[in-house]
Design a protein around this motif. Structure first.
Motif, PDB file in Angstrom:
ATOM      1  N   GLY A   9       0.809  -1.215   0.000  1.00 17.28           N
ATOM      2  CA  GLY A   9       0.000   0.000   0.000  1.00 17.28           C
ATOM      3  C   GLY A   9       0.841   1.262   0.000  1.00 17.28           C
ATOM      4  O   GLY A   9       0.565   2.211  -0.743  1.00 17.28           O
ATOM      5  N   LEU A  18      -5.936  -3.258  -2.660  1.00 17.84           N
ATOM      6  CA  LEU A  18      -7.068  -3.851  -3.375  1.00 17.84           C
ATOM      7  C   LEU A  18      -6.677  -4.553  -4.658  1.00 17.84           C
ATOM      8  O   LEU A  18      -7.354  -5.502  -5.096  1.00 17.84           O
ATOM      9  CB  LEU A  18      -8.115  -2.769  -3.663  1.00 17.84           C
ATOM     10  CG  LEU A  18      -8.825  -2.201  -2.427  1.00 17.84           C
ATOM     11  CD1 LEU A  18      -9.673  -0.998  -2.807  1.00 17.84           C
ATOM     12  CD2 LEU A  18      -9.689  -3.267  -1.759  1.00 17.84           C
ATOM     13  N   ALA A  63     -12.705  -7.516   0.610  1.00 19.79           N
ATOM     14  CA  ALA A  63     -12.065  -7.152  -0.652  1.00 19.79           C
ATOM     15  C   ALA A  63     -12.243  -8.219  -1.714  1.00 19.79           C
ATOM     16  O   ALA A  63     -12.224  -7.917  -2.916  1.00 19.79           O
ATOM     17  CB  ALA A  63     -10.587  -6.877  -0.424  1.00 19.79           C
ATOM     18  N   GLU A  91     -13.574  -0.949  -0.579  1.00 23.28           N
ATOM     19  CA  GLU A  91     -13.087   0.192  -1.355  1.00 23.28           C
ATOM     20  C   GLU A  91     -13.269   1.505  -0.604  1.00 23.28           C
ATOM     21  O   GLU A  91     -12.432   2.403  -0.690  1.00 23.28           O
ATOM     22  CB  GLU A  91     -13.815   0.242  -2.699  1.00 23.28           C
ATOM     23  CG  GLU A  91     -13.460  -0.928  -3.608  1.00 23.28           C
ATOM     24  CD  GLU A  91     -14.324  -0.990  -4.855  1.00 23.28           C
ATOM     25  OE1 GLU A  91     -15.308  -0.207  -4.952  1.00 23.28           O
ATOM     26  OE2 GLU A  91     -14.029  -1.824  -5.744  1.00 23.28           O
ATOM     27  N   ASP A 118      -9.349   0.701   1.707  1.00 23.43           N
ATOM     28  CA  ASP A 118      -8.391   0.922   0.620  1.00 23.43           C
ATOM     29  C   ASP A 118      -7.079   1.426   1.213  1.00 23.43           C
ATOM     30  O   ASP A 118      -7.038   2.467   1.873  1.00 23.43           O
ATOM     31  CB  ASP A 118      -8.965   1.934  -0.363  1.00 23.43           C
ATOM     32  CG  ASP A 118      -8.080   2.160  -1.588  1.00 23.43           C
ATOM     33  OD1 ASP A 118      -6.897   1.751  -1.571  1.00 23.43           O
ATOM     34  OD2 ASP A 118      -8.565   2.779  -2.555  1.00 23.43           O
ATOM     35  N   ARG A 164      -4.597   2.897   0.058  1.00 23.30           N
ATOM     36  CA  ARG A 164      -4.168   4.249  -0.335  1.00 23.30           C
ATOM     37  C   ARG A 164      -4.802   5.307   0.550  1.00 23.30           C
ATOM     38  O   ARG A 164      -4.159   6.301   0.897  1.00 23.30           O
ATOM     39  CB  ARG A 164      -4.502   4.477  -1.812  1.00 23.30           C
ATOM     40  CG  ARG A 164      -3.660   3.636  -2.765  1.00 23.30           C
ATOM     41  CD  ARG A 164      -4.201   3.644  -4.166  1.00 23.30           C
ATOM     42  NE  ARG A 164      -5.513   2.998  -4.237  1.00 23.30           N
ATOM     43  CZ  ARG A 164      -6.162   2.732  -5.349  1.00 23.30           C
ATOM     44  NH1 ARG A 164      -5.621   3.067  -6.519  1.00 23.30           N
ATOM     45  NH2 ARG A 164      -7.340   2.134  -5.335  1.00 23.30           N
ATOM     46  N   ARG A 165      -6.044   5.073   0.949  1.00 30.19           N
ATOM     47  CA  ARG A 165      -6.724   6.026   1.828  1.00 30.19           C
ATOM     48  C   ARG A 165      -6.275   5.851   3.275  1.00 30.19           C
ATOM     49  O   ARG A 165      -5.931   6.819   3.964  1.00 30.19           O
ATOM     50  CB  ARG A 165      -8.239   5.840   1.708  1.00 30.19           C
ATOM     51  CG  ARG A 165      -9.040   6.774   2.598  1.00 30.19           C
ATOM     52  CD  ARG A 165     -10.525   6.584   2.366  1.00 30.19           C
ATOM     53  NE  ARG A 165     -10.880   6.849   0.961  1.00 30.19           N
ATOM     54  CZ  ARG A 165     -12.113   6.711   0.480  1.00 30.19           C
ATOM     55  NH1 ARG A 165     -13.100   6.306   1.279  1.00 30.19           N
ATOM     56  NH2 ARG A 165     -12.364   6.978  -0.780  1.00 30.19           N
TER      57      ARG A 165
END
Length: 391
Positions: free
Chosen positions: A28, A185, A309, A363, A367, A369-370
């Protein structure tokens, strides 16, 4: 940024779920264009051969598993298994590791795994990531354990209710920032709905029961006993891949009597087999440690996030996570056997819709990235691990 992730990965018996959890942080952060280094520390007492016997590090499955996992993800040149503070390494050599650590911006220290001065002293900021909420806080508050928290600049916990009015677990004047398990993800495919069993992967747990103000905070065995009759009562198939069923044969026998199928977790002993198993499941049945329930920790495990996921619904014993992640579609929670049966029936009434909702929850809330953008920003900005007054 240059970020170091430290955590246990290869401890025998190998847990692919644990390995996947560590990889979610590394993968990530890399997806966010950070320069990431993964470090695992290994002590001689942990080294085992394939037969489970203690052995020299060079012949250990610890080293073999680490090397294989890092190689599979192209991370050998960005990782190091540090044996006994540098007596030997896998991945990067000692001098390469020292250079890579020097001046790194941030250490994400999962469960306080990294303890060597080489790792702790080489970075500018240190973040402790608590993955055992309630246990961590009670060990400190009630049992006086020194977990090395004061060696860190910021404290995170996946117990999203810790330090809030939703949980009465003491924080002893420490400021805990909340985070959720991240999921990279791209590594979890939303496959078509399966017709398999409700499944989970578990072990009876390494921790003993805790006591606080006359209340008991127990492990997973007692909770499995509470829900032993779920298969028989619901008329559905349930399976647990159990790591150490033989350690507590009476508990294993009790859930089998209730209709559970027990599978040896060793059959899921590699990352791809674990991922396929989740995808082939009807849904997850999440039986949690009693401590998370009693402490209203607001906990959801990384494994449950991997099910979501994979577009698999999660029926999770309630820990108070509903304060953070909405339950009802994709994620359903229960507190007793009747509620668990209602959850099973709800999933079966519209399984395809719950599968879609599961992926959508992954998502929106998990996630990597978040989740990791927020974690890194907080880690770099937080001023102190202490608040003015403890609870």
């Amino acid at each position: 940024m240059r970020i170091v992730v430290a955590g246990m990965l290869s401890l025998p018996p190998f847990s692919p779920g644990t390995a996947w959890d560590r990889l979610q942080y590394v993968l990530g952060l890399r997806s966010l264009a950070h320069e990431v280094l993964f470090v695992e520390e290994v002590e001689s007492a942990w080294c085992r051969d394939r037969g489970g016997r203690q052995c020299p590090y060079e012949r250990s499955v610890n080293r073999e598993r680490f090397h294989r996992t890092m190689a599979d993800f192209g991370l050998l040149d960005r990782s190091c298994q540090l044996y006994e503070d540098g007596r030997a390494t896998a991945g990067l050599g000692l001098s390469e590791l020292t250079k890579a650590l020097q001046g790194a911006d941030l250490l994400i220290n999962i469960s306080g795994h990294a303890k060597s001065e080489l790792v702790l002293g080489g970075v500018q900021r240190r973040a402790y990531l608590d993955q055992d909420p309630v246990y961590t806080q009670l060990w400190v508050a009630e049992y006086g354990a020194d977990l090395g928290l004061n060696h860190h600049d910021v404290l995170f916990t996946v117990g999203t209710n810790i330090g809030t009015e939703a949980s009465d677990i003491p924080t002893t004047g420490l400021r805990w920032h909340h985070t959720l398990p991240p999921v990279a993800l791209d590594h979890w495919t939303a496959t078509e709905p399966a017709s398999g069993r409700f499944t989970t992967v578990a072990s009876w747990g390494r921790y003993g029961d805790l006591n606080y103000r006359g209340r008991s905070f127990r492990g997973k065995q007692s909770e499995f006993r509470r829900f032993a009759d779920l298969p028989r009562r619901s008329g559905r198939e349930f399976e647990v891949a159990l790591a150490n069923a033989g350690d507590h044969p009476e508990d294993a026998s009790r859930i089998e009597q209730g209709g559970w199928t027990i599978r040896d977790a060793a059959t899921l002993a590699d990352l791809e087999a674990y991922r396929r198993h989740l995808a082939a499941s009807r849904a997850e049945i999440g039986i949690t440690k009693g401590a998370y329930v009693e402490g209203r920790a607001g906990w959801i495990g990384d494994r449950s996030c991997h099910y979501l996921a994979s577009a698999r619904p999660v029926l999770l014993q309630s820990t108070g996570i509903e304060h953070t992640v909405p339950a009802g579609r994709g994620l359903l929670t229960f507190s007793d056997l009747d509620e668990a049966i209602e959850g099973v029936e709800a999933i079966e009434r519209d399984h395809a819709a719950h599968c879609r909702a599961a992926r959508e929850l992954a998502e929106e809330f998990f996630d990597a990235r978040r989740v990791l953008t927020d974690l890194v920003e907080t880690a770099m900005e937080a001023e102190s691990i202490h608040v003015e007054a403890g609870r």
